[in-house]
Design an enzyme around this catalytic site. Structure first.
Site, mmCIF file in Angstrom:
data_model
loop_
_atom_site.group_PDB
_atom_site.id
_atom_site.type_symbol
_atom_site.label_atom_id
_atom_site.label_comp_id
_atom_site.label_asym_id
_atom_site.label_seq_id
_atom_site.Cartn_x
_atom_site.Cartn_y
_atom_site.Cartn_z
ATOM 1 N N CYS A 1 17.192 20.584 -5.867
ATOM 2 C CA CYS A 1 17.985 20.982 -7.040
ATOM 3 C C CYS A 1 17.255 21.967 -7.955
ATOM 4 O O CYS A 1 17.846 22.477 -8.906
ATOM 5 C CB CYS A 1 18.428 19.753 -7.832
ATOM 6 S SG CYS A 1 17.099 18.955 -8.756
ATOM 7 N N ALA B 1 -10.864 -7.896 7.017
ATOM 8 C CA ALA B 1 -9.593 -7.661 7.708
ATOM 9 C C ALA B 1 -9.809 -7.142 9.132
ATOM 10 O O ALA B 1 -9.067 -7.511 10.048
ATOM 11 C CB ALA B 1 -8.745 -6.671 6.907
ATOM 12 N N CYS C 1 12.306 13.473 -6.707
ATOM 13 C CA CYS C 1 12.888 14.198 -7.842
ATOM 14 C C CYS C 1 13.653 13.196 -8.700
ATOM 15 O O CYS C 1 14.580 12.548 -8.201
ATOM 16 C CB CYS C 1 13.829 15.301 -7.357
ATOM 17 S SG CYS C 1 14.698 16.104 -8.731
ATOM 18 N N HIS D 1 6.025 -0.508 -2.610
ATOM 19 C CA HIS D 1 5.519 0.220 -3.781
ATOM 20 C C HIS D 1 5.523 1.737 -3.566
ATOM 21 O O HIS D 1 4.819 2.457 -4.259
ATOM 22 C CB HIS D 1 4.111 -0.270 -4.134
ATOM 23 C CG HIS D 1 4.098 -1.672 -4.665
ATOM 24 N ND1 HIS D 1 2.975 -2.460 -4.719
ATOM 25 C CD2 HIS D 1 5.105 -2.452 -5.153
ATOM 26 C CE1 HIS D 1 3.283 -3.651 -5.230
ATOM 27 N NE2 HIS D 1 4.572 -3.667 -5.489
ATOM 28 N N LEU E 1 -10.272 -11.572 2.217
ATOM 29 C CA LEU E 1 -11.730 -11.620 2.132
ATOM 30 C C LEU E 1 -12.174 -12.894 1.424
ATOM 31 O O LEU E 1 -13.163 -13.530 1.795
ATOM 32 C CB LEU E 1 -12.230 -10.382 1.369
ATOM 33 C CG LEU E 1 -13.710 -10.086 1.414
ATOM 34 C CD1 LEU E 1 -14.189 -9.878 2.849
ATOM 35 C CD2 LEU E 1 -14.008 -8.844 0.578
ATOM 36 N N ASN F 1 0.831 -1.200 0.000
ATOM 37 C CA ASN F 1 0.000 0.000 0.000
ATOM 38 C C ASN F 1 0.867 1.251 0.000
ATOM 39 O O ASN F 1 1.909 1.306 0.640
ATOM 40 C CB ASN F 1 -0.928 0.017 1.215
ATOM 41 C CG ASN F 1 -1.936 -1.117 1.165
ATOM 42 O OD1 ASN F 1 -2.125 -1.706 0.104
ATOM 43 N ND2 ASN F 1 -2.563 -1.415 2.278
HETATM 44 P P1 NAD Z 1 -5.908 -5.694 -4.995
HETATM 45 O O1 NAD Z 1 -6.911 -4.596 -5.158
HETATM 46 O O2 NAD Z 1 -5.404 -6.386 -6.197
HETATM 47 O O3 NAD Z 1 -6.556 -6.813 -4.044
HETATM 48 C C1 NAD Z 1 -7.248 -6.500 -2.877
HETATM 49 C C2 NAD Z 1 -7.440 -7.767 -2.076
HETATM 50 O O4 NAD Z 1 -8.029 -7.412 -0.842
HETATM 51 C C3 NAD Z 1 -8.369 -8.797 -2.738
HETATM 52 O O5 NAD Z 1 -7.815 -10.080 -2.578
HETATM 53 C C4 NAD Z 1 -9.664 -8.672 -1.934
HETATM 54 O O6 NAD Z 1 -10.365 -9.900 -1.834
HETATM 55 C C5 NAD Z 1 -9.132 -8.257 -0.573
HETATM 56 N N1 NAD Z 1 -10.070 -7.486 0.223
HETATM 57 C C6 NAD Z 1 -10.984 -6.556 -0.177
HETATM 58 N N2 NAD Z 1 -11.649 -6.077 0.884
HETATM 59 C C7 NAD Z 1 -11.140 -6.691 1.981
HETATM 60 C C8 NAD Z 1 -11.425 -6.628 3.382
HETATM 61 N N3 NAD Z 1 -12.365 -5.811 3.866
HETATM 62 N N4 NAD Z 1 -10.726 -7.430 4.221
HETATM 63 C C9 NAD Z 1 -9.758 -8.281 3.746
HETATM 64 N N5 NAD Z 1 -9.449 -8.379 2.434
HETATM 65 C C10 NAD Z 1 -10.132 -7.598 1.568
HETATM 66 O O7 NAD Z 1 -4.691 -5.089 -4.161
HETATM 67 P P2 NAD Z 1 -3.202 -5.606 -3.918
HETATM 68 O O8 NAD Z 1 -3.153 -7.081 -3.894
HETATM 69 O O9 NAD Z 1 -2.674 -4.806 -2.804
HETATM 70 O O10 NAD Z 1 -2.351 -5.220 -5.218
HETATM 71 C C11 NAD Z 1 -2.552 -4.248 -6.099
HETATM 72 C C12 NAD Z 1 -1.720 -2.987 -6.045
HETATM 73 O O11 NAD Z 1 -2.607 -1.979 -5.663
HETATM 74 C C13 NAD Z 1 -0.603 -2.868 -5.092
HETATM 75 O O12 NAD Z 1 0.523 -2.605 -5.845
HETATM 76 C C14 NAD Z 1 -0.885 -1.616 -4.242
HETATM 77 O O13 NAD Z 1 0.240 -0.761 -4.285
HETATM 78 C C15 NAD Z 1 -1.971 -0.936 -4.946
HETATM 79 N N6 NAD Z 1 -3.052 -0.286 -4.144
HETATM 80 C C16 NAD Z 1 -2.789 0.353 -2.967
HETATM 81 C C17 NAD Z 1 -3.833 0.944 -2.259
HETATM 82 C C18 NAD Z 1 -3.518 1.640 -0.954
HETATM 83 O O14 NAD Z 1 -2.415 2.142 -0.790
HETATM 84 N N7 NAD Z 1 -4.475 1.673 -0.008
HETATM 85 C C19 NAD Z 1 -5.138 0.883 -2.727
HETATM 86 C C20 NAD Z 1 -5.367 0.234 -3.955
HETATM 87 C C21 NAD Z 1 -4.316 -0.359 -4.638
#
Ligand code: NAD
Length: 225
Positions: free
Chosen positions: A135, A212, A113, A105, A195, A88
């Protein structure tokens, strides 16, 4: 016990931050090639800044939830050592009290920069003509890792996962590599908390499904006694 936790967008979903791949996820509204690749940024930096500016505003309005708080409590627990890796880009783990978070990530709240590698706190609204405070070059971008770029701290992450007694993936769809492949490196037990089953659910020795905010505090309570 050495525990390594990898979190994904699912851990922040109940804080109101959209996931990417769920049916109402961000990729249904945006094309990842436009907003999350170096090529997209080169084509239309204003569009990419608008996307991350909106994510940043959304993040600032959100609060950590019970899953973030439970993981911060696990870090403080004397009985285990925790390495917390997140995909995240939000800062909800830190705001819940986690002090050592590996943002593989990158971080939405940070700017980078590309001319001199300086990093600083991102303004709420970044713009294509922002100057680097170090810079002075107009070559700034959000400090996030886009598709096609190499995630941060991969050596440290690989070593921690290999040396772990327990590797736990929480709220990740296991669609994005190399994060999705970390389970293969795990030296000890493995657990998926999600989930619903991820694309790699069968690679884990144990799995548990639910929200979660429910299953993470319950798991932390169980292992910390
Ligand atoms: P993803 O969106 O691909 O998957 C989300 C996962 O979370 C799914 O498996 C889903 O079933 C599960 N999920 C959804 N709601 C849930 C809950 N309430 N409790 C538990 N699990 C739950 O995201 P990912 O696997 O992190 O990968 C995708 C990319 O998305 C990453 O590179 C990340 O950097 C980026 N991302 C980040 C954010 C953030 O920073 N909050 C948000 C969206 C995407």
């Amino acid at each position: 016990m050495k525990i390594v936790v990898l979190t994904g967008a699912g851990v922040s979903a109940e804080s109101g931050l959209g996931t990417f791949r769920d049916t109402d996820g961000l990729w249904t509204k945006y094309d990842l090639n436009d907003v999350a690749t170096p090529e997209g940024f080169a084509r239309d930096p204003a569009l990419v800044h608008d996307f991350y500016n909106a994510r940043r505003a959304n993040c600032l309005e959100s609060l950590p939830n019970a899953a973030h708080t439970a993981l911060a409590a696990l870090e403080r627990s004397a009985s285990h050592s925790l390495t917390l890796i997140t995909q995240n880009i939000d800062d909800l783990h830190e705001r819940a009290g986690s002090t050592e978070v590996i943002h593989m990530h990158g971080a939405l709240m940070q700017a980078l920069c590309v001319a001199c590698d300086a990093r600083w706190g991102a303004p709420i609204r970044m713009r294509p003509d922002d100057r680097c405070p170090t810079c002075g070059t107009r070559a700034t971008r959000p400090d996030v890792v886009w598709f096609g770029e190499v995630p941060y701290q991969m050596d440290r992450i690989g070593e921690a996962v290999q040396a772990s007694d327990l590797f736990v993936a929480i709220g990740t769809s296991a669609e994005v590599y190399p994060a999705a492949g970390l389970v293969e490196l795990a030296g000890g037990e493995t657990l998926e908390l999600n989930l619903e089953p991820s694309a790699r659910a069968n690679a884990f020795g144990a799995r548990q499904f639910g929200r979660a905010t429910e299953i993470v505090p319950a798991w932390v309570a169980k292992i910390t006694g």
